[in-house]
Design a protein around this motif. Structure first.
Motif, PDB file in Angstrom:
ATOM      1  N   SER A 286       0.841  -1.350  -0.076  1.00  0.00           N
ATOM      2  CA  SER A 286       0.115  -0.019  -0.053  1.00  0.00           C
ATOM      3  C   SER A 286       0.785   1.148  -0.124  1.00  0.00           C
ATOM      4  N   ARG A 287       2.231   0.974   0.112  1.00  0.00           N
ATOM      5  CA  ARG A 287       2.988   2.356   0.193  1.00  0.00           C
ATOM      6  C   ARG A 287       2.867   2.991  -1.087  1.00  0.00           C
ATOM      7  N   ARG A 288       3.331   4.250  -1.117  1.00  0.00           N
ATOM      8  CA  ARG A 288       3.073   5.262  -2.291  1.00  0.00           C
ATOM      9  C   ARG A 288       4.023   6.337  -1.981  1.00  0.00           C
ATOM     10  N   PRO A 289       4.933   6.754  -3.080  1.00  0.00           N
ATOM     11  CA  PRO A 289       5.716   8.050  -2.900  1.00  0.00           C
ATOM     12  C   PRO A 289       4.849   9.139  -2.653  1.00  0.00           C
ATOM     13  N   GLU A 290       5.320  10.242  -2.142  1.00  0.00           N
ATOM     14  CA  GLU A 290       4.565  11.465  -1.883  1.00  0.00           C
ATOM     15  C   GLU A 290       4.545  12.105  -3.413  1.00  0.00           C
ATOM     16  N   ASP A 291       5.591  11.997  -4.177  1.00  0.00           N
ATOM     17  CA  ASP A 291       5.495  12.465  -5.788  1.00  0.00           C
ATOM     18  C   ASP A 291       6.383  11.754  -6.657  1.00  0.00           C
ATOM     19  N   TYR A 292       6.681  12.010  -7.824  1.00  0.00           N
ATOM     20  CA  TYR A 292       7.720  11.701  -8.840  1.00  0.00           C
ATOM     21  C   TYR A 292       8.732  12.626  -8.831  1.00  0.00           C
ATOM     22  N   SER A 293       9.157  13.452  -8.089  1.00  0.00           N
ATOM     23  CA  SER A 293      10.073  14.477  -8.488  1.00  0.00           C
ATOM     24  C   SER A 293      11.222  13.808  -8.762  1.00  0.00           C
ATOM     25  N   GLU A 294      12.121  14.475  -9.622  1.00  0.00           N
ATOM     26  CA  GLU A 294      13.685  14.059  -9.977  1.00  0.00           C
ATOM     27  C   GLU A 294      14.526  14.391  -8.803  1.00  0.00           C
ATOM     28  N   PRO A 295      15.565  13.775  -8.766  1.00  0.00           N
ATOM     29  CA  PRO A 295      16.528  13.845  -7.710  1.00  0.00           C
ATOM     30  C   PRO A 295      16.967  15.403  -7.723  1.00  0.00           C
ATOM     31  N   PHE A 296      17.350  15.862  -6.543  1.00  0.00           N
ATOM     32  CA  PHE A 296      18.043  17.360  -6.277  1.00  0.00           C
ATOM     33  C   PHE A 296      19.322  17.356  -6.783  1.00  0.00           C
ATOM     34  N   ASP A 297      19.999  16.030  -6.405  1.00  0.00           N
ATOM     35  CA  ASP A 297      21.500  15.981  -6.506  1.00  0.00           C
ATOM     36  C   ASP A 297      21.816  16.078  -7.817  1.00  0.00           C
ATOM     37  N   PRO A 298      22.641  16.868  -8.640  1.00  0.00           N
ATOM     38  CA  PRO A 298      22.900  16.781  -9.908  1.00  0.00           C
ATOM     39  C   PRO A 298      23.535  15.452 -10.503  1.00  0.00           C
ATOM     40  N   GLU A 299      24.337  14.794  -9.765  1.00  0.00           N
ATOM     41  CA  GLU A 299      24.934  13.522 -10.150  1.00  0.00           C
ATOM     42  C   GLU A 299      23.885  12.496 -10.118  1.00  0.00           C
ATOM     43  N   GLU A 300      22.980  12.500  -8.998  1.00  0.00           N
ATOM     44  CA  GLU A 300      22.113  11.446  -9.062  1.00  0.00           C
ATOM     45  C   GLU A 300      21.065  11.494 -10.247  1.00  0.00           C
ATOM     46  N   LEU A 301      20.651  12.893 -10.453  1.00  0.00           N
ATOM     47  CA  LEU A 301      19.914  13.164 -11.748  1.00  0.00           C
ATOM     48  C   LEU A 301      20.264  12.884 -13.096  1.00  0.00           C
ATOM     49  N   MET A 302      21.546  13.030 -13.125  1.00  0.00           N
ATOM     50  CA  MET A 302      22.271  12.460 -14.300  1.00  0.00           C
ATOM     51  C   MET A 302      22.393  11.144 -14.470  1.00  0.00           C
ATOM     52  N   LEU A 303      22.590  10.393 -13.332  1.00  0.00           N
ATOM     53  CA  LEU A 303      22.276   8.839 -13.191  1.00  0.00           C
ATOM     54  C   LEU A 303      21.022   8.376 -13.717  1.00  0.00           C
ATOM     55  N   SER A 304      19.986   9.014 -13.216  1.00  0.00           N
ATOM     56  CA  SER A 304      18.661   8.748 -13.436  1.00  0.00           C
ATOM     57  C   SER A 304      18.236   8.837 -14.948  1.00  0.00           C
TER      58      SER A 304
ATOM     59  N   GLY B 118      30.364  12.526 -23.422  1.00  0.00           N
ATOM     60  CA  GLY B 118      29.138  11.585 -24.234  1.00  0.00           C
ATOM     61  C   GLY B 118      28.935  10.402 -23.452  1.00  0.00           C
ATOM     62  N   PHE B 119      29.723   9.923 -22.635  1.00  0.00           N
ATOM     63  CA  PHE B 119      29.333   8.690 -22.243  1.00  0.00           C
ATOM     64  C   PHE B 119      28.116   8.758 -21.183  1.00  0.00           C
ATOM     65  N   ASP B 120      27.923   9.843 -20.483  1.00  0.00           N
ATOM     66  CA  ASP B 120      26.950  10.089 -19.517  1.00  0.00           C
ATOM     67  C   ASP B 120      25.727  10.550 -20.100  1.00  0.00           C
ATOM     68  N   ASN B 121      25.505  10.664 -21.320  1.00  0.00           N
ATOM     69  CA  ASN B 121      24.331  11.092 -22.094  1.00  0.00           C
ATOM     70  C   ASN B 121      23.211  10.337 -21.874  1.00  0.00           C
ATOM     71  N   PRO B 122      21.855  10.871 -21.834  1.00  0.00           N
ATOM     72  CA  PRO B 122      20.756   9.780 -21.676  1.00  0.00           C
ATOM     73  C   PRO B 122      20.948   8.649 -22.607  1.00  0.00           C
ATOM     74  N   VAL B 123      21.085   8.989 -23.880  1.00  0.00           N
ATOM     75  CA  VAL B 123      21.020   8.025 -24.775  1.00  0.00           C
ATOM     76  C   VAL B 123      22.173   8.023 -25.729  1.00  0.00           C
ATOM     77  N   LEU B 124      22.702   6.879 -26.370  1.00  0.00           N
ATOM     78  CA  LEU B 124      23.561   6.874 -27.190  1.00  0.00           C
ATOM     79  C   LEU B 124      23.263   6.827 -28.487  1.00  0.00           C
ATOM     80  N   SER B 125      24.154   7.515 -29.607  1.00  0.00           N
ATOM     81  CA  SER B 125      23.751   7.338 -31.044  1.00  0.00           C
ATOM     82  C   SER B 125      23.913   5.896 -31.534  1.00  0.00           C
ATOM     83  N   HIS B 126      23.494   5.541 -32.751  1.00  0.00           N
ATOM     84  CA  HIS B 126      23.611   4.218 -33.281  1.00  0.00           C
ATOM     85  C   HIS B 126      24.980   3.711 -33.213  1.00  0.00           C
ATOM     86  N   ASP B 127      26.192   4.597 -33.478  1.00  0.00           N
ATOM     87  CA  ASP B 127      27.683   4.119 -33.835  1.00  0.00           C
ATOM     88  C   ASP B 127      28.105   3.918 -32.353  1.00  0.00           C
ATOM     89  N   GLU B 128      27.499   4.950 -31.438  1.00  0.00           N
ATOM     90  CA  GLU B 128      28.086   4.652 -30.034  1.00  0.00           C
ATOM     91  C   GLU B 128      27.634   3.353 -29.329  1.00  0.00           C
TER      92      GLU B 128
END
Length: 201
Positions: free
Chosen positions: A7-25, A51-61
């Motif tokens: 029955s547990r639910r989060p308060e909301d779906y806010s993204e992480p405030f920490d910039p490094e955690e946000l990038m990882l997510s 570019g290794f920490d980009n959300p998505v990679l290109s086809h060649d990458e």
């Protein structure tokens, strides 16, 4: 025995405030995410290749990254998150390419919209892979939504017929919003396994 609070639910779906955690997510690839996380922990963030920490990679990458190991492709073919959309849970399958199924949420003015994505343009999903809610989903509702849209039971049974240990080792779940997500998935698979065994008796 651990009691899971469905029955547990989060308060909301806010993204992480920490910039490094946000990038990882936002990194779609499971292996890339872990590599970057390890480098952050070791204080080597400045050594992450451009570019290794980009959300998505290109086809060649992606092709270059897969040369190291096909399993590194896990998550790399997921569609990118839409604007203001957050990944709230994911399941990774220990297939050759470690396929990933992702659950995303986007908060609107009155309702929250959800969609489930796989790496095959939705080919492995059922029709009900989108929904909405007024409040964030409970853990139980999230599992019902995911399992109703994606045949997890069939996948584990196909790969490990009659082998519960093998089935439980074939996947893992992750969620920054639902700490018990992985354990709950395992409980559901275990229940499904014994229910199937009983039907076959």
């Amino acid at each position: 025995m651990i009691t899971i609070d469905y029955s547990r639910r989060p308060e909301d779906y806010s993204e992480p405030f920490d910039p490094e955690e946000l990038m990882l997510s936002r990194i779609s690839g499971a292996a890339r995410r872990e590599v970057v996380r390890k480098m952050i922990r070791e204080g080597r963030m400045n050594e992450v290749p451009e570019g290794f920490d980009n959300p998505v990679l290109s086809h060649d990458e992606r092709r270059a990254w897969a040369r190291y190991n096909p399993s590194f492709l896990g998550g790399e073919y997921l569609p990118p998150c839409r604007e203001d959309e957050v990944e709230i849970a994911r399941v990774t399958i220990r297939s050759t390419t470690f396929d990933v199924v992702s659950v995303r949420a986007k908060s609107g003015k009155d309702r929250i919209s959800y969609r489930i994505n796989d790496e095959y343009n939705g080919d492995n999903l059922g029709e009900k892979h989108t929904r909405t809610s007024v409040r964030p989903l409970t853990l139980g509702s999230l599992l019902d939504f995911l399992i109703g849209a994606w045949s997890l039971y069939e996948s584990v049974e196909w790969n490990y017929p009659g082998d519960l240990e093998g089935q439980l080792g074939f996947f893992w779940g992750e969620s920054q919003f639902y700490p018990e997500f992985d354990e709950a998935l395992r409980e559901k698979v275990t229940e499904g396994f014994y229910a199937n065994q009983k039907r076959e008796e």
